[in-house]
Each structure stands twice: as C-alpha cells, then as structure tokens.
Write an enzyme that holds these catalytic residues in place. Structure first.
Site, mmCIF file in Angstrom:
data_model
loop_
_atom_site.group_PDB
_atom_site.id
_atom_site.type_symbol
_atom_site.label_atom_id
_atom_site.label_comp_id
_atom_site.label_asym_id
_atom_site.label_seq_id
_atom_site.Cartn_x
_atom_site.Cartn_y
_atom_site.Cartn_z
ATOM 1 N N ASP A 29 -5.272 -2.870 -17.263
ATOM 2 C CA ASP A 29 -4.323 -3.498 -18.179
ATOM 3 C C ASP A 29 -4.837 -4.914 -18.454
ATOM 4 O OD1 ASP A 29 -3.539 -5.086 -16.021
ATOM 5 O OD2 ASP A 29 -1.472 -4.355 -15.948
ATOM 6 N N CYS A 59 -5.424 -3.628 -12.335
ATOM 7 C CA CYS A 59 -4.325 -4.369 -12.963
ATOM 8 C C CYS A 59 -4.160 -5.668 -12.188
ATOM 9 C CB CYS A 59 -3.037 -3.541 -13.044
ATOM 10 S SG CYS A 59 -2.269 -3.088 -11.485
ATOM 11 N N THR A 108 -2.153 -6.461 -9.574
ATOM 12 C CA THR A 108 -2.137 -6.208 -8.129
ATOM 13 C C THR A 108 -2.828 -4.914 -7.740
ATOM 14 O OG1 THR A 108 -0.059 -5.011 -8.349
ATOM 15 C CG2 THR A 108 0.092 -7.389 -7.878
ATOM 16 N N HIS A 162 -12.882 9.690 4.616
ATOM 17 C CA HIS A 162 -11.754 10.396 5.223
ATOM 18 C C HIS A 162 -10.770 10.982 4.217
ATOM 19 C CE1 HIS A 162 -12.109 8.232 9.394
ATOM 20 N NE2 HIS A 162 -13.245 8.760 8.988
ATOM 21 N N HIS A 214 -11.072 16.127 8.130
ATOM 22 C CA HIS A 214 -10.459 15.398 7.010
ATOM 23 C C HIS A 214 -10.131 16.339 5.849
ATOM 24 C CE1 HIS A 214 -11.381 11.880 9.278
ATOM 25 N NE2 HIS A 214 -12.678 12.163 9.267
HETATM 26 C C1 RB5 Z 1 1.408 -7.086 -15.255
HETATM 27 O O1 RB5 Z 1 2.051 -8.313 -15.373
HETATM 28 C C2 RB5 Z 1 1.422 -6.620 -13.815
HETATM 29 O O2 RB5 Z 1 2.706 -6.225 -13.464
HETATM 30 C C3 RB5 Z 1 0.420 -5.502 -13.626
HETATM 31 O O3 RB5 Z 1 -0.853 -5.934 -13.964
HETATM 32 C C4 RB5 Z 1 0.320 -4.946 -12.234
HETATM 33 O O4 RB5 Z 1 0.127 -5.944 -11.287
HETATM 34 C C5 RB5 Z 1 1.382 -4.017 -11.839
HETATM 35 O O5 RB5 Z 1 1.376 -3.447 -10.727
#
Ligand code: RB5
Length: 146
Positions: free
Chosen positions: A8, A65, A67, A98, A133
C-alpha cells in the site's frame, strides 16, 4: 521461482528495495502496485496477490504496508496461504524451514530497507524442511478444508 509483490502507500520504498534485490538474485517477479502515494486500502492489494499465490500463478508473495499487519491478516484469509509477518532474519529463515510460508508481510514503519532486504533475501533462499513440519502444516490445511 515467480514472486508477486505489492504494497500500500505505506510500503512503497521497501517494495522498490525488494524488487532491486530480486533483480540481483535473478528472481522473476511481478509488481501489483500500488501506483500512488495517496492513501489506499491494503486488502485491495493483499487479497489479489494472495489469490495468485494460492492458485499457483505465482510461487511466493511479498506484501508491505505500514506495519505489515493488515497485509498479513488479509492474505491469511485466502485458503492455502501461509503469510508470515516478519521483522527479523531469524524468523524469515524459520518460517520457511518450519512453516513453508508462501508469503511474507513486512512493515515499512517498523523496519528500514536494509533489514527488509536481508529478511526477503533469506526468506527467498531458504527451503522447507518437511518431515514433522509437513504434518503440522497438514493439520492447518485439514482445518481449512473441513
Ligand atoms: C495505513 O495507514 C496503514 O494502516 C497500513 O499501511 C497498515 O499498517 C495496516 O496494517
């Protein structure tokens, strides 16, 4: 190996870093966006990439993304996908050995491009160990298929 990659708006820089790594490793890949820096919705990128891995069009998938969490949650909704949220090299290696993970997700607001490159390089180069596994993964597949 053919790899599908997407991010994203929060993961564009690491996506470019991993693409340049795959160029160096001679790994074939296709980039499924996003193409803009304005806010987009991560499921719109995670789900199509996960489907392409699940149906065999691609062998592996990489998602980035902010996180990595939204991408990994979304990808793991697709039957047959084992997407690991990875922010260290040890886990990158072990999730191949694994878990036979067929996708990874990373967060650009969590780690920098250098570590992301090492994680992806390790994950792309590590084989599944099979054996006990495989039995464990079989149990996940059995649950998915019931
Ligand atoms: C976008 O602001 C953010 O929420 C997305 O990149 C991600 O971290 C979501 O899990």
């Amino acid at each position: 190996m053919r790899v599908a990659i997407a991010s994203d708006h929060g993961g564009i820089n690491i996506r470019e870093e991993i693409k340049s790594l795959m160029d160096e490793m001679g790994i074939q890949y296709e980039d499924f966006g996003c193409d803009c820096e304005t806010s987009v919705d991560y499921p719109d990128y995670a789900l199509p990439v996960a489907e392409k891995v699940a149906n065999g069009e691609f062998d592996r998938g990489i998602l980035i993304c902010g996180t990595g969490i939204g991408m990994s949650i979304s990808a793991n909704k697709v039957k047959g996908i084992r997407c690991a949220l990875v922010h260290d090299v040890y886990s990158a290696k072990l999730t191949r050995q694994h878990n036979d993970s067929n996708m990874i997700a990373m967060g650009e607001r969590v780690i920098g491009p250098g570590l992301a490159r090492e994680i992806a390089g390790t994950w792309l180069a590590t084989e599944f160990e099979g054996g006990r596994h495989a039995n464990r993964i079989g149990k996940i597949a059995q649950y998915e298929n019931k």
